[in-house]
Scaffold this motif. Sequence first.
Motif, PDB file in Angstrom:
ATOM      1  N   ASN A 129       0.814  -1.226   0.000  1.00 50.53           N
ATOM      2  CA  ASN A 129       0.000   0.000   0.000  1.00 50.53           C
ATOM      3  C   ASN A 129       0.845   1.274   0.000  1.00 50.53           C
ATOM      4  O   ASN A 129       0.902   1.992   0.986  1.00 50.53           O
ATOM      5  CB  ASN A 129      -1.017   0.003   1.147  1.00 50.53           C
ATOM      6  N   PRO A 130       1.494   1.521  -1.125  1.00 50.24           N
ATOM      7  CA  PRO A 130       2.241   2.781  -1.254  1.00 50.24           C
ATOM      8  C   PRO A 130       1.278   3.968  -1.345  1.00 50.24           C
ATOM      9  O   PRO A 130       0.127   3.797  -1.731  1.00 50.24           O
ATOM     10  CB  PRO A 130       2.989   2.609  -2.580  1.00 50.24           C
ATOM     11  N   VAL A 131       1.768   5.116  -0.966  1.00 51.14           N
ATOM     12  CA  VAL A 131       1.010   6.358  -1.157  1.00 51.14           C
ATOM     13  C   VAL A 131       1.795   7.200  -2.152  1.00 51.14           C
ATOM     14  O   VAL A 131       2.965   7.512  -1.926  1.00 51.14           O
ATOM     15  CB  VAL A 131       0.805   7.091   0.184  1.00 51.14           C
ATOM     16  N   TRP A 132       1.145   7.523  -3.269  1.00 49.79           N
ATOM     17  CA  TRP A 132       1.859   8.173  -4.377  1.00 49.79           C
ATOM     18  C   TRP A 132       1.892   9.687  -4.240  1.00 49.79           C
ATOM     19  O   TRP A 132       0.889  10.304  -3.853  1.00 49.79           O
ATOM     20  CB  TRP A 132       1.191   7.807  -5.713  1.00 49.79           C
ATOM     21  N   ILE A 133       3.037  10.255  -4.597  1.00 51.04           N
ATOM     22  CA  ILE A 133       3.123  11.714  -4.709  1.00 51.04           C
ATOM     23  C   ILE A 133       2.654  12.047  -6.125  1.00 51.04           C
ATOM     24  O   ILE A 133       3.395  11.898  -7.090  1.00 51.04           O
ATOM     25  CB  ILE A 133       4.555  12.227  -4.467  1.00 51.04           C
ATOM     26  N   ASP A 134       1.401  12.468  -6.244  1.00 43.56           N
ATOM     27  CA  ASP A 134       0.823  12.696  -7.569  1.00 43.56           C
ATOM     28  C   ASP A 134       0.844  14.160  -7.991  1.00 43.56           C
ATOM     29  O   ASP A 134       0.586  14.470  -9.152  1.00 43.56           O
ATOM     30  CB  ASP A 134      -0.619  12.177  -7.609  1.00 43.56           C
ATOM     31  N   GLY A 135       1.108  15.056  -7.036  1.00 41.45           N
ATOM     32  CA  GLY A 135       1.165  16.472  -7.404  1.00 41.45           C
ATOM     33  C   GLY A 135       2.137  17.226  -6.520  1.00 41.45           C
ATOM     34  O   GLY A 135       2.170  16.995  -5.305  1.00 41.45           O
ATOM     35  N   VAL A 136       2.940  18.094  -7.132  1.00 41.41           N
ATOM     36  CA  VAL A 136       3.839  18.958  -6.364  1.00 41.41           C
ATOM     37  C   VAL A 136       3.725  20.383  -6.901  1.00 41.41           C
ATOM     38  O   VAL A 136       3.572  20.586  -8.110  1.00 41.41           O
ATOM     39  CB  VAL A 136       5.312  18.491  -6.437  1.00 41.41           C
ATOM     40  N   MET A 182      -0.494  24.327  -9.703  1.00 37.19           N
ATOM     41  CA  MET A 182       0.604  23.536 -10.273  1.00 37.19           C
ATOM     42  C   MET A 182       0.476  22.067  -9.832  1.00 37.19           C
ATOM     43  O   MET A 182       0.584  21.146 -10.647  1.00 37.19           O
ATOM     44  CB  MET A 182       1.928  24.142  -9.790  1.00 37.19           C
ATOM     45  N   ALA A 183       0.210  21.866  -8.541  1.00 35.97           N
ATOM     46  CA  ALA A 183       0.107  20.495  -8.009  1.00 35.97           C
ATOM     47  C   ALA A 183      -1.149  19.794  -8.532  1.00 35.97           C
ATOM     48  O   ALA A 183      -1.105  18.614  -8.901  1.00 35.97           O
ATOM     49  CB  ALA A 183       0.100  20.528  -6.483  1.00 35.97           C
ATOM     50  N   TYR A 184      -2.262  20.516  -8.589  1.00 36.64           N
ATOM     51  CA  TYR A 184      -3.522  19.905  -9.046  1.00 36.64           C
ATOM     52  C   TYR A 184      -3.439  19.538 -10.529  1.00 36.64           C
ATOM     53  O   TYR A 184      -3.963  18.508 -10.956  1.00 36.64           O
ATOM     54  CB  TYR A 184      -4.705  20.856  -8.829  1.00 36.64           C
ATOM     55  N   LYS A 185      -2.812  20.405 -11.312  1.00 35.22           N
ATOM     56  CA  LYS A 185      -2.684  20.123 -12.743  1.00 35.22           C
ATOM     57  C   LYS A 185      -1.909  18.821 -12.947  1.00 35.22           C
ATOM     58  O   LYS A 185      -2.305  17.963 -13.736  1.00 35.22           O
ATOM     59  CB  LYS A 185      -1.977  21.289 -13.440  1.00 35.22           C
ATOM     60  N   MET A 186      -0.833  18.690 -12.194  1.00 39.86           N
ATOM     61  CA  MET A 186      -0.020  17.479 -12.298  1.00 39.86           C
ATOM     62  C   MET A 186      -0.814  16.244 -11.862  1.00 39.86           C
ATOM     63  O   MET A 186      -0.698  15.165 -12.466  1.00 39.86           O
ATOM     64  CB  MET A 186       1.227  17.653 -11.434  1.00 39.86           C
ATOM     65  N   ALA A 187      -1.643  16.406 -10.830  1.00 41.63           N
ATOM     66  CA  ALA A 187      -2.422  15.279 -10.298  1.00 41.63           C
ATOM     67  C   ALA A 187      -3.721  15.060 -11.078  1.00 41.63           C
ATOM     68  O   ALA A 187      -4.466  14.128 -10.777  1.00 41.63           O
ATOM     69  CB  ALA A 187      -2.726  15.519  -8.822  1.00 41.63           C
ATOM     70  N   GLY A 188      -4.002  15.926 -12.040  1.00 41.02           N
ATOM     71  CA  GLY A 188      -5.238  15.783 -12.814  1.00 41.02           C
ATOM     72  C   GLY A 188      -6.481  16.143 -12.017  1.00 41.02           C
ATOM     73  O   GLY A 188      -7.578  15.653 -12.302  1.00 41.02           O
ATOM     74  N   ILE A 189      -6.324  16.994 -11.015  1.00 41.58           N
ATOM     75  CA  ILE A 189      -7.470  17.388 -10.184  1.00 41.58           C
ATOM     76  C   ILE A 189      -8.102  18.649 -10.774  1.00 41.58           C
ATOM     77  O   ILE A 189      -7.442  19.677 -10.926  1.00 41.58           O
ATOM     78  CB  ILE A 189      -7.019  17.632  -8.729  1.00 41.58           C
ATOM     79  N   GLY A 191     -14.936   7.304   5.297  1.00 38.13           N
ATOM     80  CA  GLY A 191     -15.168   7.386   3.860  1.00 38.13           C
ATOM     81  C   GLY A 191     -14.019   6.888   3.016  1.00 38.13           C
ATOM     82  O   GLY A 191     -13.947   7.194   1.827  1.00 38.13           O
ATOM     83  N   ASP A 192     -13.067   6.137   3.645  1.00 38.84           N
ATOM     84  CA  ASP A 192     -12.011   5.508   2.856  1.00 38.84           C
ATOM     85  C   ASP A 192     -11.288   6.520   1.952  1.00 38.84           C
ATOM     86  O   ASP A 192     -11.343   6.420   0.721  1.00 38.84           O
ATOM     87  CB  ASP A 192     -12.647   4.394   1.997  1.00 38.84           C
ATOM     88  N   PRO A 193     -10.637   7.516   2.539  1.00 38.81           N
ATOM     89  CA  PRO A 193     -10.043   8.587   1.722  1.00 38.81           C
ATOM     90  C   PRO A 193      -8.979   8.067   0.751  1.00 38.81           C
ATOM     91  O   PRO A 193      -8.196   7.184   1.100  1.00 38.81           O
ATOM     92  CB  PRO A 193      -9.400   9.512   2.764  1.00 38.81           C
ATOM     93  N   ARG A 194      -8.987   8.632  -0.440  1.00 38.82           N
ATOM     94  CA  ARG A 194      -8.034   8.209  -1.475  1.00 38.82           C
ATOM     95  C   ARG A 194      -7.059   9.316  -1.855  1.00 38.82           C
ATOM     96  O   ARG A 194      -5.966   9.040  -2.332  1.00 38.82           O
ATOM     97  CB  ARG A 194      -8.793   7.777  -2.741  1.00 38.82           C
ATOM     98  N   THR A 195      -7.491  10.562  -1.699  1.00 39.78           N
ATOM     99  CA  THR A 195      -6.670  11.695  -2.144  1.00 39.78           C
ATOM    100  C   THR A 195      -6.576  12.726  -1.026  1.00 39.78           C
ATOM    101  O   THR A 195      -7.596  13.101  -0.436  1.00 39.78           O
ATOM    102  CB  THR A 195      -7.303  12.366  -3.383  1.00 39.78           C
ATOM    103  N   GLY A 196      -5.362  13.185  -0.758  1.00 42.91           N
ATOM    104  CA  GLY A 196      -5.184  14.195   0.278  1.00 42.91           C
ATOM    105  C   GLY A 196      -4.189  15.251  -0.164  1.00 42.91           C
ATOM    106  O   GLY A 196      -3.369  15.022  -1.064  1.00 42.91           O
ATOM    107  N   VAL A 206       0.246  16.749  -3.262  1.00 45.29           N
ATOM    108  CA  VAL A 206      -0.983  15.956  -3.379  1.00 45.29           C
ATOM    109  C   VAL A 206      -0.593  14.482  -3.307  1.00 45.29           C
ATOM    110  O   VAL A 206       0.281  14.022  -4.050  1.00 45.29           O
ATOM    111  CB  VAL A 206      -1.718  16.236  -4.711  1.00 45.29           C
ATOM    112  N   LEU A 207      -1.216  13.767  -2.388  1.00 48.34           N
ATOM    113  CA  LEU A 207      -0.933  12.340  -2.206  1.00 48.34           C
ATOM    114  C   LEU A 207      -2.176  11.524  -2.564  1.00 48.34           C
ATOM    115  O   LEU A 207      -3.310  11.947  -2.325  1.00 48.34           O
ATOM    116  CB  LEU A 207      -0.538  12.051  -0.751  1.00 48.34           C
ATOM    117  N   ARG A 208      -1.919  10.333  -3.141  1.00 50.04           N
ATOM    118  CA  ARG A 208      -3.016   9.409  -3.498  1.00 50.04           C
ATOM    119  C   ARG A 208      -2.590   7.981  -3.207  1.00 50.04           C
ATOM    120  O   ARG A 208      -1.426   7.652  -3.319  1.00 50.04           O
ATOM    121  CB  ARG A 208      -3.300   9.499  -5.006  1.00 50.04           C
ATOM    122  N   ARG A 209      -3.559   7.163  -2.891  1.00 47.79           N
ATOM    123  CA  ARG A 209      -3.192   5.752  -2.769  1.00 47.79           C
ATOM    124  C   ARG A 209      -3.771   4.982  -3.950  1.00 47.79           C
ATOM    125  O   ARG A 209      -4.579   5.516  -4.718  1.00 47.79           O
ATOM    126  CB  ARG A 209      -3.673   5.198  -1.437  1.00 47.79           C
TER     127      ARG A 209
END
Lengths: 388, 171
Positions: free
Chosen positions: A233-240, A266-273, A364-369, A385-388
């Motif tokens: 269960n890694p937690v990905w760095i999806d946005g910086v 900048m971080a949201y664009k990278m994470a596709g948010i 609520g089983d969070p997936r994105t923080g 931005v972190l995601r699992r």
Amino acid sequence: MFGKKRVAIVGAGVTLFRRNLKETGKELAYHAAKMALEQAGMELHDIQSVVVGSAPDAFDGVHMKGEYLADGAGAYHKPYMRVFVGGATGVFAPLAGWWHVASGKFDTCLVVCEEKMSSCYPHPQYAFTTIFDPILERPIGMNLIWIFALEMNRYMHKHNIKKEDIALVSVKNKRNALDNPIAQLAANITVEDVLNSEIMAWPVQRLDVSPTSDGAAAVVLVSEDVAKEVTDNPVWIDGVGWCIDSTHWTNRDLYYPDYVEYAARMAYKMAGIKNPPKEIDVAEPYDPFDYKELHHMEGLLLCKKGEAPKLTREGVTQRDGDLPVCPSGGLLGVGNPISAAGLMKVCEIFWQLRGEAGKRQVPGDPRTGVAQAWGDLMQYSSVIVLRR
Amino acid sequence: MSVKIKHYPGEEIETQDFREGKVLFESFKPKAKYAWSAGIAISRFLEELKNGRILASTCSKCKRIMVPPRIYCEKCFKPTDGWTYVKDTGTINTFSVSFIAADASRLKEPIVVAIINLDGASEGMGIVHWLNEYGDWREIKIGMRVKAVWKPPEERVGAITDIKYFKPIKE
């Protein structure tokens, strides 16, 4: 994908946060680093690079803090650097760690943040006087609380926000901290307690403010290949994201931190948010003062400008609300060893996304923080931005 | 703060433990002193304060009138190309009433500090200074009009404190 390799957090560690700890900064760094490695199921020889974050040298009175902390941070005979962007350091350090791995240069990076503010007498706040312009600002006797007070007053004025609404943040975060085993200032307090506390620099009162603290935190970053080997269960760095505003702070309208928005975009664009309030399940914005949580929620685009007090009043930001904010207890409740406090927020999101936060777990089983820190002369923001 | 972690390191001590000798420690008091050149733009600004005038610099590209003045425009990243005076009156952009000194020690009488947007400068161009002669601090409001109170010319030395403070004015 950004960079050559996707980057995961696979372990995190923290020490207690306290006004005074007997351990030296090196010893605190060691404890946090060792815990992060153990949690990742890794050894120091698995680590190819090390990044340390620590805020002004003047707190420790040690003017080579990167080198001073190196051994404790596990950097012996390794590629090593220290980063410093004021209060934003704690979230900036894992961004620097991300470059190390995302670039493809390293498969692993240990990120350690340490702060020991208790060494500075009579109060570490005095060390902050040297951040101001020596010609135009220091002769006025500028102190750190003043600039927060100026910003808070401007924010309240622009949106007609009441102190009662801002105080709710302090009440929430100190209460959240009751479930945090490292917390320094966990408490059940009321809005009245905040409004009746000592006036420091109006509109800032004693209970609007986080304490000064000692403490350390650490995370282990690895490439996707290594992540698959060491954890399920890694937690990905999806946005910086990171950004600085002008140092001419008296020329800016302090009611809104647009540099936070730029870093967040900048971080949201990278994470596709595309819709942050909908897509982010848990947030840890930087809260050295209660109004800063609100200010940063707005900068992070989690709500419209001036709307954060309303969401707070309606309970949306409670741990069981639609958008839990600072479930850790934040700097107001857990403490504020500056860079370590920022990295603690990243650790909290990591544990929340892994479902390991125990009593603090948001439903609520969070997936994105998202975690964010803020610093320099009210001008720097770092966002992850972190995601699992 | 994970359920998988049972113990968090850290041994708490009290500040008074140092005074009472309950912990071993070393102490040090730095004695370094500094002198900063005020630089190209701010030296001119300070010279003009001696004359009772507030100097701004201008950028012909973005058309801003900037105070404090600078030799480069940080937005256009080109040299500023003019100097002009702005007025010593302005509007309170924001303020704080401080009961603490720089070392966090407590003050009996508060210090009021404000960002003042000066008349004649571009919108939002403020400087930070003290406010005084305000009566009851609870009556101070953002948007209040203020004017500089200068030291007498013979007492001016070319420092930001050549302006003693700003005071509220009625217009």
